[in-house]
Design a protein around this motif. Structure first.
Motif, mmCIF file in Angstrom:
data_model
loop_
_atom_site.group_PDB
_atom_site.id
_atom_site.type_symbol
_atom_site.label_atom_id
_atom_site.label_comp_id
_atom_site.label_asym_id
_atom_site.label_seq_id
_atom_site.Cartn_x
_atom_site.Cartn_y
_atom_site.Cartn_z
ATOM 1 N N LEU A 1 -6.872 -0.093 9.154
ATOM 2 C CA LEU A 1 -7.426 -0.556 7.875
ATOM 3 C C LEU A 1 -7.639 0.634 6.933
ATOM 4 O O LEU A 1 -8.489 1.490 7.175
ATOM 5 N N HIS A 2 -6.842 0.641 5.883
ATOM 6 C CA HIS A 2 -6.849 1.726 4.900
ATOM 7 C C HIS A 2 -7.131 1.158 3.512
ATOM 8 O O HIS A 2 -6.851 -0.012 3.250
ATOM 9 N N ASP A 3 -7.648 2.005 2.629
ATOM 10 C CA ASP A 3 -7.616 1.673 1.205
ATOM 11 C C ASP A 3 -7.264 2.949 0.452
ATOM 12 O O ASP A 3 -6.831 3.930 1.060
ATOM 13 N N ARG A 4 -7.422 2.930 -0.843
ATOM 14 C CA ARG A 4 -7.312 4.148 -1.650
ATOM 15 C C ARG A 4 -8.474 4.137 -2.617
ATOM 16 O O ARG A 4 -8.996 3.068 -2.960
ATOM 17 N N GLU A 5 -8.880 5.320 -3.067
ATOM 18 C CA GLU A 5 -9.872 5.402 -4.143
ATOM 19 C C GLU A 5 -9.312 4.639 -5.339
ATOM 20 O O GLU A 5 -8.104 4.720 -5.600
ATOM 21 N N PRO A 6 -10.162 3.933 -6.101
ATOM 22 C CA PRO A 6 -9.644 3.254 -7.294
ATOM 23 C C PRO A 6 -8.881 4.222 -8.199
ATOM 24 O O PRO A 6 -9.313 5.351 -8.406
ATOM 25 N N THR B 1 -1.636 9.970 -4.376
ATOM 26 C CA THR B 1 -2.997 10.065 -3.821
ATOM 27 C C THR B 1 -2.916 9.606 -2.372
ATOM 28 O O THR B 1 -2.122 8.729 -2.042
ATOM 29 N N ALA B 2 -3.742 10.188 -1.527
ATOM 30 C CA ALA B 2 -3.674 9.852 -0.101
ATOM 31 C C ALA B 2 -4.435 8.564 0.179
ATOM 32 O O ALA B 2 -5.475 8.308 -0.434
ATOM 33 N N ASP C 1 -1.702 8.863 13.041
ATOM 34 C CA ASP C 1 -1.667 9.036 11.586
ATOM 35 C C ASP C 1 -0.573 8.250 10.890
ATOM 36 O O ASP C 1 -0.785 7.641 9.861
ATOM 37 N N GLU C 2 0.621 8.321 11.473
ATOM 38 C CA GLU C 2 1.776 7.817 10.736
ATOM 39 C C GLU C 2 1.948 6.299 10.868
ATOM 40 O O GLU C 2 2.780 5.710 10.201
ATOM 41 N N SER C 3 1.142 5.659 11.700
ATOM 42 C CA SER C 3 1.409 4.267 12.024
ATOM 43 C C SER C 3 0.421 3.317 11.333
ATOM 44 O O SER C 3 -0.760 3.620 11.230
ATOM 45 N N ILE D 1 0.819 -1.227 0.000
ATOM 46 C CA ILE D 1 0.000 0.000 0.000
ATOM 47 C C ILE D 1 0.849 1.271 0.000
ATOM 48 O O ILE D 1 0.422 2.306 -0.481
ATOM 49 N N HIS D 2 2.083 1.219 0.533
ATOM 50 C CA HIS D 2 2.943 2.412 0.536
ATOM 51 C C HIS D 2 3.908 2.428 -0.648
ATOM 52 O O HIS D 2 4.932 3.098 -0.592
#
Ligand SMILES: Cc1cc2nc3c(=O)[nH]c(=O)nc-3n(C[C@H](O)[C@H](O)[C@H](O)COP(=O)(O)OP(=O)(O)OC[C@H]3O[C@@H](n4cnc5c(N)ncnc54)[C@H](O)[C@@H]3O)c2cc1C
Length: 386
Positions: free
Chosen positions: A264-269, A168-169, A225-227, A156-157
């Motif tokens: 738990l994160h995702d990104r916009e497609p 993109t964030a 935030d950073e973790s 993801i990073h």
């Protein structure tokens, strides 16, 4: 000389990509920042859309030896263990989709992939810092290497994504997942308890179904935030599920320190993720919440499509074709996984009652409702009639 390919990252996506490229007769090297193969000791579910790919890559026997083939998926009500819906897996899934539904201990999956790749394909301790001019991989220690195609399978990073696409964030879901492994004393069923603001998943993994993999999803308002991973606290974990059913309490009573939790994160497609010489697979391009259990499975599908494309066309055209075949499907799964963050966690009330009715009727989660997901065959696309 053939096309030289560097894959950044040796997780599920990078190793499956490497294996698929080797099977297609292509020249591939994997560079991994860790000192060795390091998947966390936790479980992973793989639907027939992914096991079909792994079988075609020659891993059928290795997986049969170590995987559990659960007999059912069962959704339960948080308060009293009453069954909201259940559908059969073993037998039915094979008959309908032509491949098994497995639950696996992650290190077993990584070991099977690693064993199938020629020795020396993976170099460890090599952290990619950036990709320059589309072909030059610059490492954190300042060294550089050049390839014809660079594939970012670096999660993801992704450093490959950051240096080849507009930034993109990531989106934070507000939830975190506690993970634990316990000695298993249950039948081979994937159980998912749904409740207000939280859910819990438990299924056996490992040779002889010796371990119970437990994932507890709960709010994480305090998330720094950073973790991305943080130590968890068993007392806090149990508090999250206070008042839940006897079976949930029984499971959580057996969890011991240390426990860890994952934000738990995702990104916009993304609208695209390739250039003429670079592309991405897995969480690097389509990170998703794990609420359809498909992130790893989609990385596996990516690998097969990418290798088939590179085996039959020059890099620029192959990367374009690969991306075109993967964009819509992975975006759909990202969106549906994000949507389950709401529907899985409804407070008791009219909306939850409607959801439970839809579950009971098989409208939203069942082999029929998920046939678009499980019936997809990367070699031919969606298979009609499954
Ligand atoms: C709680 C939870 C449960 C899940 N359950 C399921 C499930 O049941 N089924 C399913 O299919 N999926 C599931 N997933 C999703 C799945 O784990 C991921 O989608 C999958 O691991 C992504 O694989 P990947 O190879 O793309 O990325 P990663 O697993 O993140 O691997 C990336 C690799 O790249 C390396 N790397 C990173 N940066 C660099 C760099 N700069 N240079 C070199 N190497 C680098 C890393 O060390 C790592 O080895 C779950 C996820 C979570 C959080």
């Amino acid at each position: 000389m053939g096309v030289r390919i560097i894959v950044a990252g040796g997780g599920i996506g990078g190793l499956t990509t490497a294996l698929a490229l080797v099977r297609a007769g292509l020249d591939v090297r994997v560079v991994e920042r860790a000192a060795g193969f390091g998947e966390i000791g936790a479980g992973v579910q793989l639907g027939p859309n992914a096991t079909r790919v792994l079988d075609s890559l020659g891993l059928g026997e290795a997986l049969r030896d170590t995987a559990v083939e659960p007999v059912a998926t069962r959704f339960l009500r948080w308060a009293d263990d009453s069954v909201l819906t259940e559908w059969p897996l073993a037998g039915q899934v094979r008959a309908r989709f032509g491949a098994p539904y497995y639950t696996l201990y992650r290190p077993d999956l990584i070991a099977a992939l690693a064993a199938a790749i020629p020795a020396g394909t993976v170099s460890f301790g090599r952290q990619v810092a950036a990709v320059e001019d589309g072909r030059t991989v610059r490492f954190a220690d300042g060294a550089t290497e050049t390839a014809d195609v660079v594939v970012g399978a670096d999660g993801i990073h992704s450093a490959v994504r950051t240096s080849t696409l507009p930034e993109t964030a990531p989106r934070f879901s507000g939830m975190c997942a506690y993970r634990a492994l316990l000695p298993n004393d249950t039948e081979p069923v994937v159980r998912i308890w749904l409740g207000p603001g939280r859910h819990l998943v438990a299924y056996p993994v490992g040779r002889g179904a010796r371990l119970l993999n437990v994932v507890c999803v709960a709010p994480a308002d305090d998330w720094p935030d950073e973790s991305w991973t943080a130590p968890g606290d068993v007392t806090r974990l149990r508090e999250h599920f206070d008042g839940w059913s006897p079976e949930v309490r029984k499971i959580l009573d057996r969890v011991t320190e240390p426990v860890y939790r994952w934000g738990l994160h995702d990104r916009e497609p993304l609208p695209r993720w390739s250039t003429p010489t670079t592309t991405l697979v897995g969480d690097a391009c389509h990170p998703m919440l794990p609420f359809l259990a498909q992130g790893g499975a989609q990385a596996i599908e990516d690998a097969a499509v990418l290798a088939a494309s590179l085996a039959t066309a020059g890099p620029a055209e192959a990367l374009q074709r690969y991306e075109a075949r993967r964009l819509d499907r992975t975006a759909r799964i990202q969106r549906q996984s994000w949507g389950n963050n709401v529907s899985y966690h409804l407070p008791d009330g009219p909306e939850q009652a409607r959801r439970d009715e839809a579950l009971a009727g098989g409208a939203i989660m069942s082999l029929d409702a998920l046939s678009w997901l499980f019936g997809h065959d990367v070699r031919v696309g969606d298979r009609p009639g499954v």
